[in-house]
Write a protein that holds these residues in place. Structure first.
Motif, PDB file in Angstrom:
ATOM      1  N   SER A 194     -57.757  43.928  27.649  1.00 38.72           N
ATOM      2  CA  SER A 194     -56.508  43.421  27.067  1.00 38.72           C
ATOM      3  C   SER A 194     -55.896  44.550  26.264  1.00 38.72           C
ATOM      4  CB  SER A 194     -56.790  42.256  26.123  1.00 38.72           C
ATOM      5  OG  SER A 194     -57.318  41.158  26.823  1.00 38.72           O
ATOM      6  N   THR A 195     -54.583  44.487  26.106  1.00 39.27           N
ATOM      7  CA  THR A 195     -53.932  45.465  25.245  1.00 39.27           C
ATOM      8  C   THR A 195     -53.137  44.736  24.173  1.00 39.27           C
ATOM      9  OG1 THR A 195     -51.795  45.568  26.390  1.00 39.27           O
ATOM     10  CG2 THR A 195     -53.582  46.927  27.284  1.00 39.27           C
ATOM     11  N   GLY A 196     -52.996  45.377  23.046  1.00 35.31           N
ATOM     12  CA  GLY A 196     -52.146  44.824  21.993  1.00 35.31           C
ATOM     13  C   GLY A 196     -52.780  44.976  20.621  1.00 35.31           C
ATOM     14  N   ASP A 197     -52.023  45.577  19.685  1.00 34.09           N
ATOM     15  CA  ASP A 197     -52.522  45.754  18.324  1.00 34.09           C
ATOM     16  C   ASP A 197     -52.755  44.421  17.622  1.00 34.09           C
ATOM     17  OD1 ASP A 197     -52.491  48.453  18.610  1.00 34.09           O
ATOM     18  OD2 ASP A 197     -50.600  48.785  17.517  1.00 34.09           O
ATOM     19  N   GLU A 198     -52.095  43.378  18.126  1.00 30.43           N
ATOM     20  CA  GLU A 198     -52.211  42.061  17.483  1.00 30.43           C
ATOM     21  C   GLU A 198     -53.375  41.246  18.030  1.00 30.43           C
ATOM     22  OE1 GLU A 198     -50.612  42.760  20.121  1.00 30.43           O
ATOM     23  OE2 GLU A 198     -49.590  41.094  21.110  1.00 30.43           O
ATOM     24  N   VAL A 199     -53.999  41.717  19.089  1.00 30.94           N
ATOM     25  CA  VAL A 199     -54.950  40.866  19.823  1.00 30.94           C
ATOM     26  C   VAL A 199     -56.366  41.045  19.285  1.00 30.94           C
ATOM     27  CG1 VAL A 199     -55.877  40.338  22.106  1.00 30.94           C
ATOM     28  CG2 VAL A 199     -53.470  40.985  21.871  1.00 30.94           C
ATOM     29  N   ARG A 200     -56.977  39.949  18.870  1.00 29.85           N
ATOM     30  CA  ARG A 200     -58.319  39.976  18.271  1.00 29.85           C
ATOM     31  C   ARG A 200     -59.280  39.114  19.067  1.00 29.85           C
ATOM     32  NH1 ARG A 200     -57.303  42.650  13.247  1.00 29.85           N
ATOM     33  NH2 ARG A 200     -55.761  44.044  14.158  1.00 29.85           N
ATOM     34  N   ASN A 201     -60.560  39.445  18.904  1.00 25.78           N
ATOM     35  CA  ASN A 201     -61.586  38.658  19.587  1.00 25.78           C
ATOM     36  C   ASN A 201     -61.792  37.323  18.899  1.00 25.78           C
ATOM     37  OD1 ASN A 201     -62.613  39.991  21.870  1.00 25.78           O
ATOM     38  ND2 ASN A 201     -63.520  41.541  20.530  1.00 25.78           N
ATOM     39  N   PRO A 202     -61.860  36.245  19.674  1.00 27.07           N
ATOM     40  CA  PRO A 202     -62.245  34.969  19.061  1.00 27.07           C
ATOM     41  C   PRO A 202     -63.638  35.115  18.446  1.00 27.07           C
ATOM     42  CG  PRO A 202     -62.198  34.808  21.487  1.00 27.07           C
ATOM     43  CD  PRO A 202     -61.635  36.144  21.122  1.00 27.07           C
ATOM     44  N   GLY A 203     -63.849  34.410  17.363  1.00 22.79           N
ATOM     45  CA  GLY A 203     -65.134  34.552  16.678  1.00 22.79           C
ATOM     46  C   GLY A 203     -65.068  35.546  15.540  1.00 22.79           C
ATOM     47  N   THR A 204     -63.943  36.288  15.447  1.00 22.70           N
ATOM     48  CA  THR A 204     -63.741  37.180  14.301  1.00 22.70           C
ATOM     49  C   THR A 204     -62.626  36.594  13.437  1.00 22.70           C
ATOM     50  OG1 THR A 204     -62.087  38.535  15.426  1.00 22.70           O
ATOM     51  CG2 THR A 204     -64.381  39.178  15.722  1.00 22.70           C
ATOM     52  N   SER A 205     -62.451  37.161  12.240  1.00 18.80           N
ATOM     53  CA  SER A 205     -61.403  36.607  11.378  1.00 18.80           C
ATOM     54  C   SER A 205     -60.035  37.019  11.920  1.00 18.80           C
ATOM     55  CB  SER A 205     -61.579  37.127   9.959  1.00 18.80           C
ATOM     56  OG  SER A 205     -61.359  38.523   9.984  1.00 18.80           O
ATOM     57  N   LEU A 206     -59.019  36.260  11.528  1.00 23.35           N
ATOM     58  CA  LEU A 206     -57.683  36.510  12.064  1.00 23.35           C
ATOM     59  C   LEU A 206     -56.728  36.865  10.931  1.00 23.35           C
ATOM     60  CD1 LEU A 206     -56.396  36.363  14.920  1.00 23.35           C
ATOM     61  CD2 LEU A 206     -55.466  34.154  14.229  1.00 23.35           C
ATOM     62  N   PRO A 207     -56.513  38.163  10.711  1.00 20.77           N
ATOM     63  CA  PRO A 207     -55.577  38.565   9.659  1.00 20.77           C
ATOM     64  C   PRO A 207     -54.163  38.071   9.991  1.00 20.77           C
ATOM     65  CG  PRO A 207     -56.887  40.440  10.437  1.00 20.77           C
ATOM     66  CD  PRO A 207     -57.124  39.316  11.387  1.00 20.77           C
ATOM     67  N   PRO A 208     -53.298  37.998   8.974  1.00 20.41           N
ATOM     68  CA  PRO A 208     -51.934  37.525   9.205  1.00 20.41           C
ATOM     69  C   PRO A 208     -51.256  38.334  10.309  1.00 20.41           C
ATOM     70  CG  PRO A 208     -52.319  37.927   6.876  1.00 20.41           C
ATOM     71  CD  PRO A 208     -53.541  38.388   7.586  1.00 20.41           C
ATOM     72  N   GLY A 209     -50.531  37.634  11.160  1.00 20.44           N
ATOM     73  CA  GLY A 209     -49.758  38.312  12.194  1.00 20.44           C
ATOM     74  C   GLY A 209     -50.534  38.595  13.459  1.00 20.44           C
ATOM     75  N   MET A 210     -51.837  38.274  13.447  1.00 19.32           N
ATOM     76  CA  MET A 210     -52.651  38.558  14.630  1.00 19.32           C
ATOM     77  C   MET A 210     -52.822  37.302  15.476  1.00 19.32           C
ATOM     78  SD  MET A 210     -53.084  41.657  13.995  1.00 19.32           S
ATOM     79  CE  MET A 210     -52.713  42.656  12.550  1.00 19.32           C
ATOM     80  N   ILE A 211     -53.254  37.477  16.727  1.00 21.26           N
ATOM     81  CA  ILE A 211     -53.564  36.338  17.607  1.00 21.26           C
ATOM     82  C   ILE A 211     -54.905  36.608  18.275  1.00 21.26           C
ATOM     83  CG2 ILE A 211     -51.146  35.784  18.091  1.00 21.26           C
ATOM     84  CD1 ILE A 211     -51.614  37.138  20.880  1.00 21.26           C
TER      85      ILE A 211
END
Ligand code: AMP
Ligand code: MG
Length: 417
Positions: A194-211
Motif C-alpha cells: 500500500s502507499t500513502g503517508d496517512e495509511v497505518r496498520n490496523p492494530g496500531t494507534s491511529l494519530p489524527p488525520g490517519m486511516i
C-alpha cells in the motif's frame, strides 16, 4: 521469464477502454510456465498444466443404477408380466463372477457390475418377489437402469482441459479416474504494498488525520483467492525514492507487483514516477468508474499493476483488470466472468464513453430478477460492497438506464473466491 513484452501497453494518453486494456493483456502477457505436481488434496483452485486424459473408462464397468433385478430384456414376455427364477446375487464390490443363466434374473444392487447376459434392471419397487422367483412388470425399456462403462468419461478422452482452475468436482473426477496427483502451474508470487503517508496498520494507534489500511488486507485475500502466494511489503510512504527502493526490491523473486494508492497525477502520487524511474510505465487512465487511475507498468520483465487508493475503486479495478492479468500470468485459460442479464430496478444517468460498475443486489419480482442499486456509491464507501451482491455494468455507449431495462449483472461470487 519475460511475462510482459516492452511497449505493449503504450498508447496515446487518451482514456483506454476496458476492452482495449483487456485485449492488450490477453495479447501480450505470457504465462509463467513452470509446472509442479501436487497431491489432489491440495489441488483445489490450482491451474491444471496439461490436459488430463482418462486412462480408463468411467465408470470402469457397466453397473446398475438402482437396487432391483437384472435380466435380459429378450427374456420378457411382450405386453405381459414375466416371472423369472432368481439365479444369483450381485452387490457393489461383489460381482456375480460368472454369466447370468439365460432365462433368469439376478438380484442386483446399485453400483454392482451388470452380470454378463443381462442388459436391463427393474427397480425393486416394481418387482414382486415370489419365493425364489421374481414377477416383473411389463413395459420396461431395454437398457433401463443400466449405466454403461465409460458413459461418464470414455477411456482416452480428455477429462479436464489444461488451463482449468481446478474445482472440487474436478478433483472428484480426477480421483475417480485413479489420479492421486496432478500437474499444475506453480503459484504466482505476488508482491503487495500500500502507499500513502496517512495509511497505518490496523492494530496500531491511529494519530489524527490517519486511516487504517483497508486495501492491503482486501487485496491479499483477493490474490490468495486466485491462488497467488503473497509477499507483504507493508505500507510505503509518499516519497518517490522510498517507493522506488521497494519496487526495485519487489521486482526480484516475484511474478507481479500490486500496489494501491498514489497512481493519480497529483503532487502526492509517486507510484507513476517511481515506475518511470525504474522501468516502463504504460500508464492507463482507464475509461472506468469507479477507478479511473489504474497504472500498468513493468520493472524489468515483472508486470506491475497500480490500483487506485479508494477501496471500492481498488476492488473494482482488481476484479476488472488485475484478475484477468493474474489469471493469464498464472496459465489459466479464458477468464472472462459470466454476466447475467437482469432488469434494472433503478434509473441512472452517466457520461457516455466510460464503463461504469454500479453496486447492486438482486431481488425477485415475479419471474424476473431485478437489480436494486445500493444507495451510496462513493468510491470510498467500502461498506457498499459488503452490503451489495454484485455490479451492474453500464456500457460505454449507454448514457441512461431506466427501470425495467435489461442490464448485465456481475455477481461478486463470479470473480471473488
Ligand atoms: P490515492 O489513490 O492515493 O490518491 O488515495 C485515494 C483515497 O484512498 C484517499 O482518500 C486515501 O486516503 C485512500 N486510500 C489510499 N490507500 C488506502 C488504503 N490502503 N486503505 C484505505 N484507504 C486508502
Ligand atoms: Mg495516496
Amino acid at each position: 521469464m519475460a511475462q510482459l513484452s516492452d511497449d505493449c501497453f503504450a498508447f496515446g494518453g487518451v482514456l483506454l477502454s476496458v476492452d482495449d486494456a483487456l485485449a492488450r493483456i490477453e495479447e501480450r502477457v505470457t504465462a509463467v510456465v513452470e509446472t509442479e505436481t501436487t497431491p489432489l488434496r491440495s489441488a483445489c483452485g490450482r491451474i491444471l498444466a496439461r490436459d488430463l486424459v482418462a486412462a480408463m473408462n468411467l465408470p470402469p464397468h457397466a453397473n446398475s443404477a438402482v437396487d432391483g433385478y437384472a435380466f435380459a430384456h429378450a427374456d420378457l414376455v411382450p405386453g405381459q408380466e414375466t416371472v423369472l427364477p432368481v439365479s444369483g446375487r450381485a452387490a457393489a464390490g461383489h460381482p456375480l463372477g460368472h454369466s447370468a443363466e439365460q432365462g433368469t434374473a439376478v438380484r442386483i444392487f446399485t453400483g454392482a457390475p451388470m452380470p454378463e447376459g443381462t442388459d436391463t434392471v427393474m427397480m425393486q419397487e416394481d418387482c414382486v418377489v415370489e419365493g425364489e422367483r421374481v414377477r416383473l412388470k411389463p413395459g420396461i425399456r431395454k437398457g433401463a437402469n443400466r449405466r454403461h462403462a465409460g458413459e461418464d468419461v470414455a477411456e482416452s478422452a480428455i477429462a479436464l482441459l489444461a488451463g482449468r482452475r481446478l474445482s472440487p468436482a474436478d478433483l472428484g473426477l480426477a480421483a475417480a479416474l485413479g489420479y492421486c496427483e496432478l500437474p499444475v502451474f506453480r503459484r504466482l508470487r505476488v508482491a503487495l504494498l500500500s502507499t500513502g503517508d496517512e495509511v497505518r496498520n490496523p492494530g496500531t494507534s491511529l494519530p489524527p488525520g490517519m486511516i487504517y489500511d483497508a486495501n492491503r488486507f482486501m487485496l491479499a485475500a483477493l490474490l490468495g483467492g486466485l491462488g497467488c502466494e503473497v509477499s507483504d511489503f507493508g505500507v510505503r510512504p509518499d516519497r518517490e525514492a522510498a517507493l522506488a527502493d521497494t519496487l526495485s526490491e519487489a521486482s526480484s523473486g516475484h511474478d507481479l507487483i500490486v500496489t494501491s494508492g498514489g497512481v493519480s497525477t497529483g503532487e502526492e502520487d509517486h507510484v507513476k514516477p517511481a515506475i518511470e524511474r525504474l522501468g516502463r510505465l504504460h500508464f492507463w487512465r482507464l475509461a472506468i468508474k469507479p477507478g479511473r487511475p489504474v497504472a500498468l507498468g513493468q520493472i524489468g520483465a515483472v508486470p506491475l499493476i497500480g490500483l487506485p487508493g479508494n477501496p471500492v475503486a481498488a476492488l473494482v479495478t482488481f476484479v476488472v483488470v488485475a484478475r484477468p492479468l493474474i489469471l493469464k500470468l498464472a496459465g489459466a485459460a479464458a477468464s472472462a466472468p459470466r454476466l447475467f442479464p437482469v432488469r434494472a430496478g433503478f434509473a441512472y444517468r452517466k457520461k457516455p464513453g466510460r464503463r461504469e460498475y454500479v453496486r447492486a443486489s438482486l431481488q425477485r419480482e415475479g419471474g424476473d430478477l431485478v437489480a436494486v442499486k445500493y444507495a451510496r456509491d462513493g468510491a470510498g464507501i467500502l461498506s457498499s460492497i459488503t452490503r451489495s451482491e454484485g455490479l451492474v455494468i453500464v456500457g460505454e455507449e449507454t448514457s441512461e438506464l431506466v427501470p425495467g431495462m435489461s442490464v448485465d449483472f456481475l455477481p461478486y461470487a463470479e470473480v471473488i473466491a
